[in-house]
Scaffold this motif. Structure first.
Motif, PDB file in Angstrom:
ATOM      1  N   GLU A   2      46.613  42.623  41.401  1.00 48.95           N
ATOM      2  CA  GLU A   2      45.398  41.685  41.445  1.00 48.95           C
ATOM      3  C   GLU A   2      45.745  40.394  40.839  1.00 48.95           C
ATOM      4  O   GLU A   2      46.431  40.331  39.640  1.00 48.95           O
ATOM      5  N   PHE A   3      45.046  39.241  41.240  1.00 46.15           N
ATOM      6  CA  PHE A   3      45.154  38.078  40.896  1.00 46.15           C
ATOM      7  C   PHE A   3      44.457  37.735  39.581  1.00 46.15           C
ATOM      8  O   PHE A   3      43.519  38.077  39.167  1.00 46.15           O
ATOM      9  N   SER A   4      45.481  37.441  38.586  1.00 46.56           N
ATOM     10  CA  SER A   4      45.217  37.339  37.035  1.00 46.56           C
ATOM     11  C   SER A   4      45.485  35.825  36.604  1.00 46.56           C
ATOM     12  O   SER A   4      46.492  35.652  37.031  1.00 46.56           O
ATOM     13  N   GLY A  32      41.743  33.490  39.898  1.00 42.30           N
ATOM     14  CA  GLY A  32      41.308  34.693  39.474  1.00 42.30           C
ATOM     15  C   GLY A  32      39.615  34.803  39.074  1.00 42.30           C
ATOM     16  O   GLY A  32      38.982  35.774  38.671  1.00 42.30           O
ATOM     17  N   ALA A  58      44.309  35.478  45.609  1.00 39.53           N
ATOM     18  CA  ALA A  58      43.000  34.788  44.865  1.00 39.53           C
ATOM     19  C   ALA A  58      41.600  35.177  45.561  1.00 39.53           C
ATOM     20  O   ALA A  58      40.680  35.583  45.017  1.00 39.53           O
ATOM     21  N   THR A  61      40.683  38.702  45.158  1.00 39.86           N
ATOM     22  CA  THR A  61      40.065  38.952  43.954  1.00 39.86           C
ATOM     23  C   THR A  61      38.911  38.480  43.635  1.00 39.86           C
ATOM     24  O   THR A  61      37.886  39.126  43.043  1.00 39.86           O
ATOM     25  N   HIS A 106      49.322  34.306  37.783  1.00 41.86           N
ATOM     26  CA  HIS A 106      49.512  35.367  38.658  1.00 41.86           C
ATOM     27  C   HIS A 106      50.606  34.982  39.601  1.00 41.86           C
ATOM     28  O   HIS A 106      51.686  35.772  39.614  1.00 41.86           O
TER      29      HIS A 106
END
Length: 313
Positions: A2-4, A32, A58, A61, A106
């Motif tokens: 997951e895009f963080s 994110g 992104a 997410t 990310h």
């Protein structure tokens, strides 16, 4: 994955944007959703937020995070396309635009994206996951083109040494991974300089900027964002290196400039009025608490201006 992305200078950014409950805002580098989430907290039912990002990770997410919020519109695009995006959405003017320039946490932490010299991965660096890769540039550009990119975008003193090493190594086999390139760059550095900041840092920055056309997109994005603002609307921009910050500083200074008549003229005859005013005269930087919590914020600078005139010069 997951895009963080941990947003930098978060509180200060939201403060200078001055979010109005019924305003229309655009996060041009939504990532994110860190900054977007804080904007949304301040929007009422009639407010609207457009989340823009070019990275498919992104967008995925953002859809998961905000897809059910009717105030949010998610757009896969580059922030340089803001005027087109607003036109397609039927939006006449924006109350605020946020641009958080550069590579995300990310993208750095996801080794297979090829942005980092700390992990061995394919030499990619494409934010949009499409187009020419860093490996293609390294293996096809001429010596002089490589020197130009490293000198201009990385401000690399040893650009010629690095370009010669790249030419030498790619004759043996194509340069395909981040680890290969990092070692080539390291070998090009004088031994006494290898213990400063990582020798590959500037080369990777320069190639990333070239791969993604970042400075061109930033120039287009600044103009498009400012032109899309309503009177009283604000543009906030976070940068992470001197090339970006210099461009933002100079563009905002241009918008804030008024009369350009020669100093010896007794009265103004040009009639030029400032298009903007600075919200903060100096760039805003991370405080000590944030620096300790998020070291990546150490080079971040926030600048913000407010549109005050319909005319733009």
């Amino acid at each position: 994955m997951e895009f963080s992305h941990k947003p930098v200078i978060l509180e200060q950014t939201i403060r200078v944007l001055g979010v109005k409950p019924d305003g229309i805002y655009l996060d041009g580098t939504a990532g994110g959703g860190g900054h977007s989430s804080e904007i949304l907290k301040r929007l009422g039912d009639k407010g609207r937020l457009i989340c823009v990002d070019q990275d498919p990770d992104a967008i995925e997410t953002l859809e998961k995070r905000f897809g059910d919020d009717r105030r949010v519109t998610i757009v896969k695009s580059n922030f340089s396309e803001i005027p087109l995006i607003t036109e397609q959405l039927g939006i006449r003017a924006l109350d605020g635009v946020l641009l958080d320039i550069g590579v995300s946490s990310h993208q750095l932490d996801c080794a297979e994206r090829g942005f980092s010299y700390h992990a061995d991965a394919p030499l990619d660096m494409r934010m949009s996951q499409s187009g020419t890769t860093a490996a293609e540039l390294v293996n096809t550009l001429s010596f002089h083109e490589i020197v130009h990119i490293l000198s201009l975008y990385g401000e690399e003193k040893f650009a010629k040494n690095i370009a010669r090493n790249i030419e030498r190594e790619r004759e043996k086999k194509p340069i395909e991974t981040t680890a290969e390139l990092a070692e080539i760059v390291k070998a090009a550095y004088p031994a006494a300089k290898r213990h400063d900041k990582h020798p590959a840092r500037k080369t990777f920055q320069a190639l990333r900027i070239a791969v993604n056309g970042e400075l061109d997109r930033l120039s287009e994005g600044l103009d498009g964002a400012f032109r899309s603002l309503t009177i009283g609307g604000r543009l906030a921009v976070i940068t992470f290196h001197s090339l970006e910050d210099r461009m933002v500083k100079q563009r905002m200074a241009k918008w804030c400039e008024g009369c350009i008549c020669p100093k010896d003229f007794p009265i103004c005859v040009c009639g030029r009025k400032p298009s903007a005013k600075l919200v903060s005269r100096k760039p805003i930087e991370a405080d000590q608490a944030e620096l300790e919590e998020n070291p990546r914020s150490r080079s971040a600078k926030l600048r913000c201006c407010e549109r005050i005139n319909t005319e733009i010069y």
